[in-house]
Design an enzyme around this catalytic site. Structure first.
Site: not given
Ligand code: GLY
Length: 373
Positions: A87, A148
């Site tokens: 992330d 994600d």
């Molecule tokens: N990227 C983590 C979520 O969307 O919860």
């Protein structure tokens, strides 16, 4: 309508600056944001909100606070504070990259390039993927990719544009291809995560982390896919990526309830207590608006997506936002972080607030977020 919603968001964010101080909002509990040091995957969304508010209002209060957060992100990288996950793209696209885009600040550009280098450290040569979570060779996490991640790739495409070095975009393209092949299913729904054999790269199978079942479609995952493939198309102009984004978007729209705001998982049983995930709708709206930018005016598909995004955003503003709650901290009610994990169900999510405002700014100001130049 978009204008008054943006102005409400700007005033709420202004009030939050003093409330939050040096800390970063994550998700809420009983209407109050939980605050943390700069050590979670969500901390860039607060920076992104501040930059959007600055761009809308031109008020230096937002700029000064946003720049303070970027300093904190420099420290986070220097000290390597909880960055052993993919992330990094979310964190630095909306903080230092946003500053670079707005101010052409060289130090912010440099920090963003350092962050892109750090993300390259997640590349697993044997398996040819970016590992989502955990340390290399971790027994459980070493072979995992998640949908994600598509929103973490723009920082890599951007780094190639900036430096002329293809090592970043080559990895972004390989990850995008892998995501199309393994995370998106034949009916245009998606797995949240997929596992590979770490030694051989052989595919093992799809699974979920935050969804209803391994084979279900977690709505926020589908939304990450819509927006992520559209952004990969923006950078590469590979038509397959736009096609995938459109197909996933149609699936999303066709499975929405009457008020155009998704429940938390498209396969979860629905009754009057089923939680929504308004943040998924906000992310999908940004994705739809990005797709629309790549379609010709008058094109039937474009009209279909325009109609859907108007309905989604109208519903978010009228039925889900805090526009009628003057003292609220959050912008968007009824987000869900992790329903089966019992984490923040029916609360504010800071990413929901960010994407809600990005979508409003796209609609009102033709803003494009901070994902590309
Ligand atoms: N990227 C983590 C979520 O969307 O919860």
């Amino acid at each position: 309508m978009w204008k008054s919603a943006i102005e409400d968001a700007v005033e709420k964010t202004r009030n939050n600056i003093d409330r939050f101080g040096e800390l970063f909002p994550h998700v809420s509990m009983k209407g109050r944001y939980e605050l943390n040091d700069n050590n979670d995957w969500t901390d860039g969304f607060w920076s992104g909100l501040l930059w959007l508010c600055y761009e809308y209002s031109n008020d230096s209060v937002f700029k000064e606070k946003a720049k303070q957060t970027v300093e904190s992100f420099q420290n986070r990288l220097n000290e390597n504070i909880v960055l052993e996950h993919h992330d990094i793209g979310f964190l630095y696209s909306l903080s230092s990259k946003a500053q670079w885009l707005i101010e052409k600040d060289e130090a912010a550009r440099e920090l963003t390039l350092q962050a892109a280098d750090k993300l390259l450290g997640r590349w697993r040569e044997k398996g040819q993927y970016l590992q989502a979570w955990g340390p290399k060779y971790d027994e459980k996490e070493g072979g995992r990719i998640i949908i994600d991640c598509l929103l973490n790739l723009p920082i890599l495409y951007w780094a190639s544009e900036q430096t002329g070095e293809l090592k970043y975009s080559n990895i972004a393209v390989t990850q995008t291809e892998k995501s199309r092949r393994y995370l998106v299913r034949g009916d245009d729904s998606s797995y949240h995560t997929f596992f590979f054999n770490q030694e051989t790269g052989e595919p093992i199978g799809g699974a979920t982390h935050q969804g209803y079942t391994n084979g279900s479609t977690w709505t926020r995952g589908q939304a990450w896919g819509i927006y992520g493939f559209a952004l990969s198309y923006h950078y590469t102009k590979k038509s397959a990526y736009l096609e995938t984004a459109k197909r996933m978007a149609k699936y999303f729209i066709q499975h929405l309830p009457d008020d155009y705001v998704s429940y938390w998982d498209f396969n979860a049983p629905v009754d009057e207590n089923t939680p929504r995930d308004s943040s998924a709708a906000a992310i999908a709206a940004c994705g739809l608006l990005e797709i629309i930018n790549h379609l010709n005016e008058g094109d039937l598909e474009r009209t279909y997506f325009e109609d859907a995004v108007q309905k989604m955003m109208q519903s978010l503003v009228e039925n889900y936002s805090t526009i009628y709650e003057k003292d609220a901290e959050g912008l968007l009610n009824h987000g869900s972080y992790h329903v089966l994990g019992n984490l923040a169900i029916d609360d504010y999510m800071i990413w929901g607030d960010y994407f809600y405002l990005e979508a409003l700014m796209r609609l009102e100001k033709n803003h494009r977020g901070y994902w590309y130049e």
